[in-house]
Write a protein that holds these residues in place. Structure first.
Motif, PDB file in Angstrom:
ATOM      1  N   ILE A   1       5.868 -11.746 -30.829  1.00 54.24           N
ATOM      2  CA  ILE A   1       6.142 -11.619 -32.220  1.00 54.24           C
ATOM      3  C   ILE A   1       7.553 -11.974 -32.461  1.00 54.24           C
ATOM      4  O   ILE A   1       8.580 -11.788 -32.040  1.00 54.24           O
ATOM      5  N   THR A   2       7.547 -12.879 -33.566  1.00 54.91           N
ATOM      6  CA  THR A   2       9.000 -13.297 -33.946  1.00 54.91           C
ATOM      7  C   THR A   2       9.464 -13.237 -35.602  1.00 54.91           C
ATOM      8  O   THR A   2       8.198 -13.555 -36.421  1.00 54.91           O
ATOM      9  N   TRP A   3      10.549 -12.972 -35.715  1.00 51.88           N
ATOM     10  CA  TRP A   3      10.733 -12.644 -37.141  1.00 51.88           C
ATOM     11  C   TRP A   3      12.372 -12.813 -37.128  1.00 51.88           C
ATOM     12  O   TRP A   3      13.194 -12.474 -36.261  1.00 51.88           O
ATOM     13  N   PHE A   4      13.030 -13.151 -38.444  1.00 51.00           N
ATOM     14  CA  PHE A   4      14.266 -12.952 -38.684  1.00 51.00           C
ATOM     15  C   PHE A   4      14.580 -12.326 -39.990  1.00 51.00           C
ATOM     16  O   PHE A   4      13.668 -12.451 -40.972  1.00 51.00           O
ATOM     17  N   ALA A   5      15.746 -11.504 -40.124  1.00 53.99           N
ATOM     18  CA  ALA A   5      15.703 -10.688 -41.371  1.00 53.99           C
ATOM     19  C   ALA A   5      17.279 -10.849 -41.726  1.00 53.99           C
ATOM     20  O   ALA A   5      18.193 -10.782 -40.711  1.00 53.99           O
TER      21      ALA A   5
ATOM     22  N   PHE B   1     -14.187   0.190 -30.625  1.00 51.69           N
ATOM     23  CA  PHE B   1     -12.741   0.382 -31.024  1.00 51.69           C
ATOM     24  C   PHE B   1     -12.365  -0.743 -32.012  1.00 51.69           C
ATOM     25  O   PHE B   1     -13.242  -1.763 -32.033  1.00 51.69           O
ATOM     26  N   ARG B   2     -11.309  -0.763 -33.017  1.00 47.44           N
ATOM     27  CA  ARG B   2     -10.771  -1.711 -33.725  1.00 47.44           C
ATOM     28  C   ARG B   2      -9.979  -2.690 -33.053  1.00 47.44           C
ATOM     29  O   ARG B   2      -8.940  -2.028 -32.398  1.00 47.44           O
ATOM     30  N   GLU B   3      -9.909  -3.855 -33.193  1.00 37.74           N
ATOM     31  CA  GLU B   3      -8.968  -4.914 -32.493  1.00 37.74           C
ATOM     32  C   GLU B   3      -8.433  -5.995 -33.927  1.00 37.74           C
ATOM     33  O   GLU B   3      -9.237  -6.300 -34.373  1.00 37.74           O
ATOM     34  N   ALA B   4      -7.245  -6.181 -33.872  1.00 34.08           N
ATOM     35  CA  ALA B   4      -6.885  -6.813 -34.931  1.00 34.08           C
ATOM     36  C   ALA B   4      -5.344  -7.321 -34.590  1.00 34.08           C
ATOM     37  O   ALA B   4      -4.595  -6.892 -33.634  1.00 34.08           O
ATOM     38  N   THR B   5      -4.658  -7.891 -35.715  1.00 27.40           N
ATOM     39  CA  THR B   5      -3.262  -8.408 -35.318  1.00 27.40           C
ATOM     40  C   THR B   5      -2.109  -6.967 -35.464  1.00 27.40           C
ATOM     41  O   THR B   5      -1.616  -7.206 -34.690  1.00 27.40           O
ATOM     42  N   GLU B   6      -2.523  -6.315 -36.236  1.00 27.67           N
ATOM     43  CA  GLU B   6      -1.625  -5.311 -36.390  1.00 27.67           C
ATOM     44  C   GLU B   6      -2.290  -4.015 -36.995  1.00 27.67           C
ATOM     45  O   GLU B   6      -3.709  -4.158 -37.510  1.00 27.67           O
TER      46      GLU B   6
ATOM     47  N   TRP C   1       4.177 -11.566 -39.669  1.00 26.74           N
ATOM     48  CA  TRP C   1       3.214 -12.140 -38.653  1.00 26.74           C
ATOM     49  C   TRP C   1       1.741 -11.621 -38.676  1.00 26.74           C
ATOM     50  O   TRP C   1       0.782 -12.466 -38.378  1.00 26.74           O
ATOM     51  N   TRP C   2       1.566 -10.624 -39.191  1.00 22.21           N
ATOM     52  CA  TRP C   2       0.317  -9.935 -39.547  1.00 22.21           C
ATOM     53  C   TRP C   2      -0.495 -10.259 -40.629  1.00 22.21           C
ATOM     54  O   TRP C   2      -1.696 -10.192 -40.720  1.00 22.21           O
ATOM     55  N   ARG C   3      -0.035 -11.360 -41.666  1.00 20.93           N
ATOM     56  CA  ARG C   3      -0.669 -11.936 -42.633  1.00 20.93           C
ATOM     57  C   ARG C   3      -0.780 -13.375 -42.410  1.00 20.93           C
ATOM     58  O   ARG C   3       0.026 -13.900 -41.805  1.00 20.93           O
TER      59      ARG C   3
END
Length: 580
Positions: free
Chosen positions: A179-183, A264-269, A49-51
């Motif tokens: 946040i969503t993923w499957f593995a 500060f830094r703010e980002a997805t990850e 999700w962070w890309r």
């Protein structure tokens, strides 16, 4: 409706035999899941999700073992899905395709035995290891989810004797903003029941029980902080949080007009190619904080860290650097790339209206004689007006780094190299903290990534020369520290420690927190016997990076970041220091 007995009575086949494709490059950082219910194992996941999503990304596809007969069959594989916070509904979903036929749409993040059916297809999930938001596992490094055995009931019509089934998982459009993923775990022995597999599961149960005790201990210490004499009485505040955004590495200053600024830094990850530098302001001594202000934001760039300082003439400086270690697809490579708009290095912005508006140079200053130099430490202004910036620096061909001082004699417009504090063979001494004491001595404390304590060096001539760097008594492998001088000339070193999930950090390998220790002789020695706890309830390694100031009433304010319940926070703690 199918029952567990129906799954058992069918032909049994391993549900994973060979990975066909996945949307992520597993060799790039950060990668990999934490252990499943049997231990560490390779896995393939849906899109990270962070890309940024790429148009040509392949799907998550794998082959089962071949089926002996074309009869109704149960395929078993070990799968895992992202944890959904307990109060989130509806749950996000994924769809399983078999030989490109849409078979089953199922929920993600479930923690109980579940069954989904569609026509003559059925999918059962048998949980073996579940995640909750209180677990404290990191959501990007060694991700943990709800893991177990998936059993797919497949009709005979979809099978061909001697051939595998081709399975594919696609994440459905999100119904909830989590946040969503499957593995799929790359295990081809999901059906195995043996002494070995049972021993693996017993070991994982023991590991999870130990982790549970850590979590309970952290929460208990937080709830009953007053019962621990080594813990300082603190007033804790949340400075900033923003949904699922990752925020880290704060700095704080008090302006001449009394306002507090935290950048500060703010980002997805933690590692994502969309970092921006933001700032919030308090005009009531840190009780409340205003809306965020974006200081630096560049497309497809990780603006990484920023520090603030106000000169005696009122000019506010911000030293900031972009991280260019990402490729065009957003993968973190660990080495600089050249396609970014901004070059990696130190940029010093300036504001003449207390930080409301800013101007920035178009290029970083020259790091020579080093190949690169960056810093997250605030500037020091000497009585002469010279400005000093402590940077950590590296050579192009060496996997080590040291610390050096750069200086400016024109109020931060231009910078040049002044002196090396430490550049020792085989050592990684970086993220230096710098402070001037009442006598004019400079103390530099450097994070030591090859040992357990900070390295320290002293200068009594304005940073031109430095004493040989030596290990201090202060634990300092996992975080840079923050140095602050009190009105009575006491120097405080505030430092963070990460739990053992990352490395064997002192003072305890199972506790993440913030600590403070004093020096009463301008850095010659540190009174570790009377070190005190600021916080000791952090769950994982992505915490800390303290920055501190002395308030007008004598209290110390330290700001830092931490994560809990799947969210990240910039926080602050006010405390008073009394000499033992």
């Amino acid at each position: 409706m199918l029952t567990p007995d129906d799954f058992d009575q069918r032909q049994q086949v391993e549900g994973f035999a060979q990975l066909v494709s996945e949307p992520n490059h597993p060799a790039y950082l950060p990668g990999g899941l934490g252990p499943d219910f049997r231990g560490q194992s390779a896995a393939a996941t849906t899109h990270q999700w962070w890309r940024p999503m790429q148009s040509n990304e392949p799907d998550l596809v794998w082959l089962t073992a071949p089926v002996p007969l074309a009869v109704d069959t149960t395929f078993s594989f070990i799968g895992e899905s992202s944890n959904h916070p307990e109060n989130v509904f509806p749950m996000n979903q994924a769809t399983l395709f078999a030989n490109d036929e849409r078979a089953i749409t199922f929920d993600l993040g479930v923690r109980q035995r579940s069954l989904w059916m569609s026509g003559d297809w059925a999918l059962e999930f048998i949980p073996k290891q579940v995640a909750t938001t209180v677990d404290g596992y990191h959501r990007q490094f060694g991700m943990r989810g709800c893991c177990g055995i998936y059993r797919l009931a497949v009709p005979a019509r979809a099978l061909q004797a001697g051939q595998p089934l081709r399975l594919k998982v696609i994440i459905e459009p999100l119904r909830s903003n989590v946040i969503t993923w499957f593995a799929v775990r790359r295990r081809s022995d999901a059906l195995e029941v043996s002494t070995h597999s049972n021993a693996e599961q017993m070991q994982r149960l023991q590991d999870e029980l130990i982790h549970l005790k850590r979590v309970v201990g952290n929460l208990a210490r937080r709830s009953y902080a007053g019962l621990f004499p080594e813990r300082l009485a603190t007033e804790d505040v949340i400075v900033y949080t923003n949904g699922l955004a990752h925020v880290h590495v704060p700095d704080v200053i008090r302006l001449h007009n009394g306002d507090l600024l935290v950048a500060f830094r703010e980002a997805t990850e933690h590692l994502s190619n969309d970092g921006r530098i933001v700032m919030v302001r308090s005009s009531d001594g840190g009780k409340t904080w205003g809306e965020r202000q974006v200081l630096v934001e560049t497309p497809d760039t990780d603006e990484r860290e920023c520090a603030l300082y106000q000169l005696r003439d009122g000019t506010v400086l911000a030293n900031e650097w972009p991280n260019t270690y990402y490729d065009r697809d957003g993968y973190y490579l660990g080495v600089p790339t050249t396609h970014h708009v901004r070059q990696m290095g130190m940029y010093v912005g300036r504001s003449t209206d207390n930080g409301h508006t800013w101007t920035w140079p178009t290029k970083p200053f020259d790091p020579a004689p080093y190949h690169w130099a960056v810093s997250s430490e605030r500037i020091v202004e000497l009585p002469s007006g010279r400005l000093l910036m402590a940077c950590y620096c590296g050579h192009e061909s060496r996997r080590q780094w040291g610390s050096a001082i750069y200086c400016s004699d024109d109020k931060g417009v231009s910078w040049h190299y002044l002196a090396t504090v430490a550049d020792l063979p085989g050592k990684r001494l970086g993220e230096p903290a710098l402070i001037e004491t009442h006598s004019g001595r400079l103390i530099c404390m450097m994070r030591n990534e090859d040992g357990l304590t900070y390295y320290e060096s002293l200068s009594d001539d304005g940073g031109v020369t430095w004493s040989p760097a030596r290990p201090s008594a202060v634990p300092g492998m996992s975080n840079p520290c923050s140095l602050v001088t009190l009105p009575d000339a006491t120097v405080l070193c505030i430092y963070g420690a990460r739990p053992r999930e990352a490395a064997p950090y002192a003072p305890r390998d199972d506790v993440g927190g913030l600590y403070v220790v004093a020096s009463y002789d301008e850095g010659e020695t540190w009174d570790m016997a009377h070190a005190r706890v600021i916080r000791d309830d952090f769950m994982n390694m992505d915490i800390g990076y303290p920055a501190s100031i002395v308030m007008t009433d004598g209290r110390i304010l330290v700001v830092y970041y931490f994560n809990m319940f799947g969210r990240f926070f910039i926080a602050g703690s006010f405390f008073r220091w009394e000499k033992p």
